[in-house]
Design a protein around this motif. Structure first.
Motif, PDB file in Angstrom:
ATOM      1  N   PHE A  91       0.790  -1.189  -0.148  1.00 22.62           N
ATOM      2  CA  PHE A  91       0.031  -0.017   0.017  1.00 22.62           C
ATOM      3  C   PHE A  91       0.836   1.248  -0.056  1.00 22.62           C
ATOM      4  CE2 PHE A  91       1.168   0.060   4.465  1.00 22.62           C
ATOM      5  CZ  PHE A  91       1.043   1.315   4.959  1.00 22.62           C
ATOM      6  N   ARG A  92       0.059   2.370  -0.385  1.00 21.08           N
ATOM      7  CA  ARG A  92       0.821   3.711  -0.419  1.00 21.08           C
ATOM      8  C   ARG A  92      -0.149   4.785  -0.203  1.00 21.08           C
ATOM      9  NH1 ARG A  92       5.296   4.549  -4.452  1.00 21.08           N
ATOM     10  NH2 ARG A  92       6.147   2.805  -3.038  1.00 21.08           N
ATOM     11  N   LEU A  93       0.045   5.396   0.845  1.00 25.25           N
ATOM     12  CA  LEU A  93      -0.583   6.859   1.026  1.00 25.25           C
ATOM     13  C   LEU A  93       0.047   8.007   0.429  1.00 25.25           C
ATOM     14  CD1 LEU A  93      -3.134   8.034   2.496  1.00 25.25           C
ATOM     15  CD2 LEU A  93      -1.588   8.630   4.455  1.00 25.25           C
ATOM     16  N   THR A  94      -1.155   8.517  -0.597  1.00 27.83           N
ATOM     17  CA  THR A  94      -0.421   9.773  -1.228  1.00 27.83           C
ATOM     18  C   THR A  94      -1.519  10.822  -1.225  1.00 27.83           C
ATOM     19  OG1 THR A  94       0.831   8.385  -2.807  1.00 27.83           O
ATOM     20  CG2 THR A  94       0.270  10.646  -3.430  1.00 27.83           C
ATOM     21  N   GLY A  95      -1.335  11.760  -0.407  1.00 30.39           N
ATOM     22  CA  GLY A  95      -2.407  12.730  -0.297  1.00 30.39           C
ATOM     23  C   GLY A  95      -3.522  12.190   0.420  1.00 30.39           C
ATOM     24  N   ARG A  96      -4.643  12.414  -0.516  1.00 34.85           N
ATOM     25  CA  ARG A  96      -5.969  12.170   0.119  1.00 34.85           C
ATOM     26  C   ARG A  96      -6.391  10.522  -0.686  1.00 34.85           C
ATOM     27  NH1 ARG A  96     -10.163  16.244  -1.725  1.00 34.85           N
ATOM     28  NH2 ARG A  96      -8.705  16.082  -3.473  1.00 34.85           N
ATOM     29  N   GLU A  97      -5.354  10.029  -1.060  1.00 39.40           N
ATOM     30  CA  GLU A  97      -5.738   8.561  -1.916  1.00 39.40           C
ATOM     31  C   GLU A  97      -4.750   7.568  -0.948  1.00 39.40           C
ATOM     32  OE1 GLU A  97      -7.699  11.528  -4.203  1.00 39.40           O
ATOM     33  OE2 GLU A  97      -5.333  11.417  -4.112  1.00 39.40           O
ATOM     34  N   LEU A  98      -5.163   6.463  -0.963  1.00 39.86           N
ATOM     35  CA  LEU A  98      -4.411   5.471  -0.366  1.00 39.86           C
ATOM     36  C   LEU A  98      -4.515   4.286  -1.426  1.00 39.86           C
ATOM     37  CD1 LEU A  98      -4.286   3.974   3.243  1.00 39.86           C
ATOM     38  CD2 LEU A  98      -4.811   2.489   1.492  1.00 39.86           C
ATOM     39  N   TYR A  99      -3.441   3.617  -2.045  1.00 34.75           N
ATOM     40  CA  TYR A  99      -3.498   2.738  -3.095  1.00 34.75           C
ATOM     41  C   TYR A  99      -3.082   1.517  -2.494  1.00 34.75           C
ATOM     42  CZ  TYR A  99      -2.926   6.846  -6.216  1.00 34.75           C
ATOM     43  OH  TYR A  99      -3.129   8.064  -6.642  1.00 34.75           O
ATOM     44  N   LEU A 100      -3.880   0.410  -2.697  1.00 31.27           N
ATOM     45  CA  LEU A 100      -3.735  -0.891  -2.170  1.00 31.27           C
ATOM     46  C   LEU A 100      -3.723  -1.899  -3.236  1.00 31.27           C
ATOM     47  CD1 LEU A 100      -3.600  -2.581   0.591  1.00 31.27           C
ATOM     48  CD2 LEU A 100      -6.286  -2.689   0.191  1.00 31.27           C
ATOM     49  N   TRP A 101      -2.453  -2.456  -3.434  1.00 33.06           N
ATOM     50  CA  TRP A 101      -2.342  -3.450  -4.349  1.00 33.06           C
ATOM     51  C   TRP A 101      -2.238  -4.990  -3.574  1.00 33.06           C
ATOM     52  CZ3 TRP A 101       2.898  -5.155  -6.738  1.00 33.06           C
ATOM     53  CH2 TRP A 101       2.865  -6.118  -7.696  1.00 33.06           C
ATOM     54  N   CYS A 102      -3.167  -5.949  -4.040  1.00 35.00           N
ATOM     55  CA  CYS A 102      -3.254  -7.029  -3.554  1.00 35.00           C
ATOM     56  C   CYS A 102      -3.397  -8.219  -4.569  1.00 35.00           C
ATOM     57  CB  CYS A 102      -4.635  -7.341  -2.470  1.00 35.00           C
ATOM     58  SG  CYS A 102      -4.707  -6.131  -1.236  1.00 35.00           S
ATOM     59  N   PRO A 103      -2.193  -8.751  -5.144  1.00 32.90           N
ATOM     60  CA  PRO A 103      -2.020  -9.576  -6.178  1.00 32.90           C
ATOM     61  C   PRO A 103      -2.781 -10.956  -5.957  1.00 32.90           C
ATOM     62  CG  PRO A 103      -0.114  -8.773  -5.621  1.00 32.90           C
ATOM     63  CD  PRO A 103      -0.743  -8.180  -4.603  1.00 32.90           C
ATOM     64  N   GLY A 104      -3.296 -11.259  -4.968  1.00 36.66           N
ATOM     65  CA  GLY A 104      -4.008 -12.531  -4.507  1.00 36.66           C
ATOM     66  C   GLY A 104      -5.322 -12.153  -4.302  1.00 36.66           C
ATOM     67  N   GLY A 105      -5.622 -10.812  -4.376  1.00 36.39           N
ATOM     68  CA  GLY A 105      -7.213 -10.651  -4.438  1.00 36.39           C
ATOM     69  C   GLY A 105      -7.362  -9.734  -3.058  1.00 36.39           C
ATOM     70  N   ILE A 106      -8.291  -8.869  -2.904  1.00 38.48           N
ATOM     71  CA  ILE A 106      -8.417  -8.243  -1.885  1.00 38.48           C
ATOM     72  C   ILE A 106      -9.131  -8.779  -0.576  1.00 38.48           C
ATOM     73  CG2 ILE A 106     -10.617  -7.068  -2.350  1.00 38.48           C
ATOM     74  CD1 ILE A 106      -9.342  -4.449  -1.481  1.00 38.48           C
TER      75      ILE A 106
END
Length: 183
Positions: free
Chosen positions: A133-148
């Protein structure tokens, strides 16, 4: 024509807070918003920019939805350019070929809970690999290759109070919203 994008939180999920797409369009049009397009049932609305700041638009929408539907619905609004910037800032370009594995959580503002922010920053990335994950300002990106749905990181991140309202969309939905805003 400039556009705004409204992201409604928690509607039409598990049979709760039912707010049909046609009704969403009607509510937006009742406030005078024009060229309204609704994407999916989960509250993704693109409309002509009314000339008000996104936070004011969100407040007006929240008040009207509560009045019309009888329940509160938090609303995050982004301009077309803000959404385009969020897409461009994607810290996980390798996830784009599998768009259901990449999510953006849109926050109503920068994290306001200092304790929660420190807890988020303290998460041990290695413990949750390959999820990131990465928080950038008002967006939090979440990468889950196996599914969320099976992601321990997604679960951990969702439990951390950030002191702001949040709503998540997968990459498919985000890019479709941007395409609608550009149409």
């Amino acid at each position: 024509m400039s556009r705004q994008i409204a992201l409604l939180r928690g509607i039409n999920v598990g049979g709760h807070k039912k707010f049909p797409m046609a009704r969403q369009r009607e509510v937006f049009e009742s406030l005078g918003y024009e060229d309204v397009s609704v994407l999916l049932q989960t509250g993704n609305i693109v409309f002509a920019d009314p000339g008000t700041p996104p936070a004011e638009t969100a407040s007006a929408l929240e008040a009207r939805i509560a009045e019309e539907m009888g329940f509160p619905v938090p609303v995050m609004v982004r301009t077309r350019d803000e959404l385009a910037a969020a897409v461009a800032a994607n810290p996980f370009p390798q996830a784009v070929p599998e768009p259901k594995s990449l999510h953006i959580t849109f926050l109503s503002g920068p994290p306001a809970d200092a304790t929660g922010l420190r807890a988020l920053q303290a998460l041990d990335s290695a413990r949750y690999a390959p999820d990131r994950f990465r928080l950038t300002g008002r967006e939090l990106y979440l990468w889950c290759p196996g599914g969320i749905g099976r992601s321990k990181l997604a679960e951990a991140v969702s439990r951390i109070p950030l002191g702001v309202t949040a709503t998540a969309r997968n990459w498919n939905t985000v890019t479709k919203l941007l395409a609608l805003a550009d149409a």
